[in-house]
Design a protein around this motif. Structure first.
Motif, PDB file in Angstrom:
ATOM      1  N   ARG A  97       0.843  -1.200   0.000  1.00  0.00           N
ATOM      2  CA  ARG A  97       0.000   0.000   0.000  1.00  0.00           C
ATOM      3  C   ARG A  97       0.873   1.243   0.000  1.00  0.00           C
ATOM      4  NH1 ARG A  97      -2.756  -3.539   3.444  1.00  0.00           N
ATOM      5  NH2 ARG A  97      -1.539  -2.797   5.228  1.00  0.00           N
ATOM      6  N   SER A  98       0.340   2.319  -0.564  1.00  0.00           N
ATOM      7  CA  SER A  98       1.040   3.603  -0.612  1.00  0.00           C
ATOM      8  C   SER A  98       0.082   4.706  -0.208  1.00  0.00           C
ATOM      9  CB  SER A  98       1.587   3.881  -2.014  1.00  0.00           C
ATOM     10  OG  SER A  98       2.532   2.895  -2.393  1.00  0.00           O
ATOM     11  N   ALA A  99       0.630   5.735   0.433  1.00  0.00           N
ATOM     12  CA  ALA A  99      -0.180   6.867   0.858  1.00  0.00           C
ATOM     13  C   ALA A  99       0.704   8.093   0.955  1.00  0.00           C
ATOM     14  CB  ALA A  99      -0.837   6.585   2.206  1.00  0.00           C
ATOM     15  N   VAL A 100       0.080   9.254   0.951  1.00  0.00           N
ATOM     16  CA  VAL A 100       0.783  10.511   1.176  1.00  0.00           C
ATOM     17  C   VAL A 100       0.439  10.987   2.583  1.00  0.00           C
ATOM     18  CG1 VAL A 100       1.071  12.906   0.476  1.00  0.00           C
ATOM     19  CG2 VAL A 100       0.797  11.113  -1.263  1.00  0.00           C
ATOM     20  N   LEU A 101       1.468  11.175   3.380  1.00  0.00           N
ATOM     21  CA  LEU A 101       1.301  11.588   4.767  1.00  0.00           C
ATOM     22  C   LEU A 101       1.400  13.109   4.834  1.00  0.00           C
ATOM     23  CD1 LEU A 101       0.919  10.242   7.545  1.00  0.00           C
ATOM     24  CD2 LEU A 101       3.414  10.236   7.801  1.00  0.00           C
ATOM     25  N   ARG A 102       0.341  13.754   5.289  1.00  0.00           N
ATOM     26  CA  ARG A 102       0.272  15.219   5.349  1.00  0.00           C
ATOM     27  C   ARG A 102       0.347  15.692   6.801  1.00  0.00           C
ATOM     28  NH1 ARG A 102      -2.967  13.513   1.152  1.00  0.00           N
ATOM     29  NH2 ARG A 102      -2.541  14.545  -0.851  1.00  0.00           N
ATOM     30  N   ARG A 148      -0.847   3.301   5.327  1.00  0.00           N
ATOM     31  CA  ARG A 148      -2.033   4.155   5.254  1.00  0.00           C
ATOM     32  C   ARG A 148      -1.803   5.445   6.015  1.00  0.00           C
ATOM     33  NH1 ARG A 148      -6.958   0.405   7.277  1.00  0.00           N
ATOM     34  NH2 ARG A 148      -7.924   2.482   7.358  1.00  0.00           N
ATOM     35  N   ALA A 149      -2.358   6.528   5.508  1.00  0.00           N
ATOM     36  CA  ALA A 149      -2.370   7.791   6.237  1.00  0.00           C
ATOM     37  C   ALA A 149      -3.669   7.855   7.024  1.00  0.00           C
ATOM     38  CB  ALA A 149      -2.270   8.964   5.274  1.00  0.00           C
TER      39      ALA A 149
END
Length: 319
Positions: A97-102, A148-149
């Protein structure tokens, strides 16, 4: 323990290496790959231990932090890391899985498996490292929420995020006994988050999978007088608390099961006919009983007779 590192005073050519060594020591063995910037790399780290919880804050120019399969094999880890993005954004990859952490978002890394974190600009990130076993039975669901973010907009995340970020500012001033308790609080909240996000749908299947393995392990190690719930839990990478919970529906406890299985094997051996007739104490010791009086009580609790009477009834000569 309190550790502080800043690369500002290091020679430019040594800065990335110094920062990587610090991250490897304080978090886990990782590969640090800096992104090209117009100025020499700058980074800082601060780490404080609260019991088994390590509070690690890092601020740096964009770098890729990763653990590949080789590092996982050569330098195994038994920790998890909860991340809270303070500033900047980062791409996170783990378990397919890939996500963008903000900024403000949470993410859970499993340091036992490969992962990559790639900040896209200068960043500030807080990491809370703790043993995987501290999550108890919730650890079985960790793989469901990595990569996951997690926005702290509601649920357990809304409770966990301010709790752990509050530790960042105060960790260095917290007394050791209080730190131990706060580490447990953090682990409990993280376990609740895992349960909330991963769900309990696989709890039954996990139990059905583990119980036969645990029973087989007990049978294979009955002769070892050191067999204990702690050793069984360690062998199956679960907490002692979770081990006991697995047996709640079994109408017995782990210790009672070990004792019953030892008594059953002793009973079989006491009535086994052969050239040599071992003494009752020899049989008891061979199956992990170190105290004859304890063995006699345990035997009677299972069969209603003493070991001597059991052997006599079976037609064997008495000791």
């Amino acid at each position: 323990m309190r550790s502080v590192l800043s690369t500002a005073s290091d020679p430019e050519a040594d800065r990335v290496g110094a920062w990587q060594r610090a991250v490897r020591r304080l978090l886990a063995p990782v590969q640090v790959t800096p992104r090209q910037t117009a100025h020499p790399f700058e980074g800082s780290l601060t780490a404080v231990d609260l019991g088994y919880l390590r509070v690690l804050s890092m601020e740096a120019d964009p770098v890729r932090l990763s653990r590949n399969t080789r590092l996982v094999t050569d330098a195994p880890e038994n920790h998890l890391a909860l991340a809270v993005q303070e500033s900047g954004t980062a791409a996170l990859h783990q378990d397919g899985r890939s996500a963008v952490l903000r900024p403000g978002e949470l993410a859970l890394f499993d340091l036992r498996r490969p992962f990559a974190l790639e900040p896209r600009q200068r960043f500030c990130l807080h990491l809370f490292r703790l043993p995987e076993r501290s999550l108890g039975d919730a650890a079985a669901g960790v793989h469901r929420i990595t990569g996951r973010a997690i926005a702290p907009a509601g649920g357990v995340a809304a409770l966990l995020a301010p709790f752990v970020t509050g530790l960042v500012a105060d960790a260095a001033r917290i007394a050791a006994p209080v730190g131990d308790r706060l580490a447990g609080n953090a682990a409990d909240l993280l376990a609740a988050l895992v349960d909330e996000l991963a769900g309990a749908d696989d709890r039954g299947s996990t139990r059905d999978h583990l119980l036969p393995l645990i029973r087989r392990y007990i049978d294979e190690n009955l002769r070892d007088p050191g067999l204990s719930p702690e050793r069984i839990a360690e062998a199956h990478r679960i907490s002692v608390r979770y081990l006991h919970r697995l047996f709640e529906a079994e109408e017995t406890t782990v210790r009672k099961l070990i004792q019953q299985r030892r008594v059953e094997e002793c009973a079989r051996e006491l009535v086994r006919r052969g050239r040599a007739t071992p003494t009752i104490s020899t049989v008891a010791q061979s199956w992990g009983f170190q105290n004859p009086a304890h063995f006699s009580r345990a035997f009677k609790s299972v069969y209603g007779h003493s070991p001597r009477h059991w052997r006599r009834v079976a037609g064997m000569t008495s000791d």
